[in-house]
Enzyme design. Sequence first.
Site, PDB file in Angstrom:
ATOM      1  N   SER A  65      11.281   0.224  -4.868  1.00  0.00           N
ATOM      2  CA  SER A  65      11.006   1.574  -5.334  1.00  0.00           C
ATOM      3  C   SER A  65      12.224   2.155  -6.045  1.00  0.00           C
ATOM      4  O   SER A  65      12.723   1.585  -7.003  1.00  0.00           O
ATOM      5  CB  SER A  65      10.537   2.433  -4.150  1.00  0.00           C
ATOM      6  N   HIS A 116       2.338   0.752  -1.583  1.00  0.00           N
ATOM      7  CA  HIS A 116       3.625   0.782  -2.269  1.00  0.00           C
ATOM      8  C   HIS A 116       4.662  -0.133  -1.633  1.00  0.00           C
ATOM      9  O   HIS A 116       5.790  -0.184  -2.106  1.00  0.00           O
ATOM     10  CB  HIS A 116       4.143   2.233  -2.271  1.00  0.00           C
ATOM     11  N   ASP A 130      -1.384   0.865  -6.342  1.00  0.00           N
ATOM     12  CA  ASP A 130      -0.212   1.532  -5.787  1.00  0.00           C
ATOM     13  C   ASP A 130      -0.246   3.005  -6.176  1.00  0.00           C
ATOM     14  O   ASP A 130      -0.185   3.346  -7.361  1.00  0.00           O
ATOM     15  CB  ASP A 130       1.065   0.867  -6.312  1.00  0.00           C
TER      16      ASP A 130
END
Length: 267
Positions: free
Chosen positions: A94, A244, A216
């Site tokens: 991320s 995610h 996602d």
Amino acid sequence: MDIQHRNNVRVLGEGRSTLVFSHGFGCDQTMWNYLFERFTDRFRVVMYDLVGAGQSDLHAYENDKYASLAGYAADLDEVLERFALGPTIIVGHSVSAMIGVLADRLSPGRIAAHVMIGPSPCYIDAEGYVGGFTQADVHSLLDTLDSNYLGWSSNMAPVIMGAPGQPALGEELTNSFCRTEPEIAKRFARVTFLSDNRKDVAGLATPSLILQSTDDLIAPVAVGEYLHASLPNSRLCLVKNVGHCPHMSAADACADAMNDFLQPWVD
């Protein structure tokens, strides 16, 4: 300040190359437990917590320094200087994928490759760019975080995790979010969701593997496609997964893609 203590750095495994695992918002290095052990037989593995997360030294947190991702990138650069040996690959989940990009720009040549899991250079839609959120969406999210961080965490962590059929993973992410010091988490959320790193990724020549879930909420497939077009030496791999955190909920698929990509850096 001692870097190992500041970032709760752990070093495991052996190999001529180093994998550095860098976690995302609301997480800590324990989120890599489903993945990292698959690589310690061939790589030196470095695990660390971003300042403000996990078992990092909370006294090291400075509002000014960590008001942008540049502060986290400077820390990562110091971790690499101290603990990485041989060719170094950043495995960033991320927002940490962008922290890795900024560290790469900070010390060109130090990072041999990137593995970006659920990355996004910008979360807010713009002309010609799909980030997945409107500006109003992001400010509403941040306002909710400010008013009730723990409530937001309890409600949103399972949604962010996704992984239908694996409810324990949603609970694990919820617990991670709730362990994070709320005021620091609120600031980091603003830094994360309001950052725009599209100029930083543009043309970055470092070999990169982009691992994107097929479904996602945080980083849609269009974001992975954008990164693939922006990074000239990149490979886009779509992982059949809802959520995610494919490094947790689809660890086998992530490991397979990483093993193929990492071949040039294996003994």
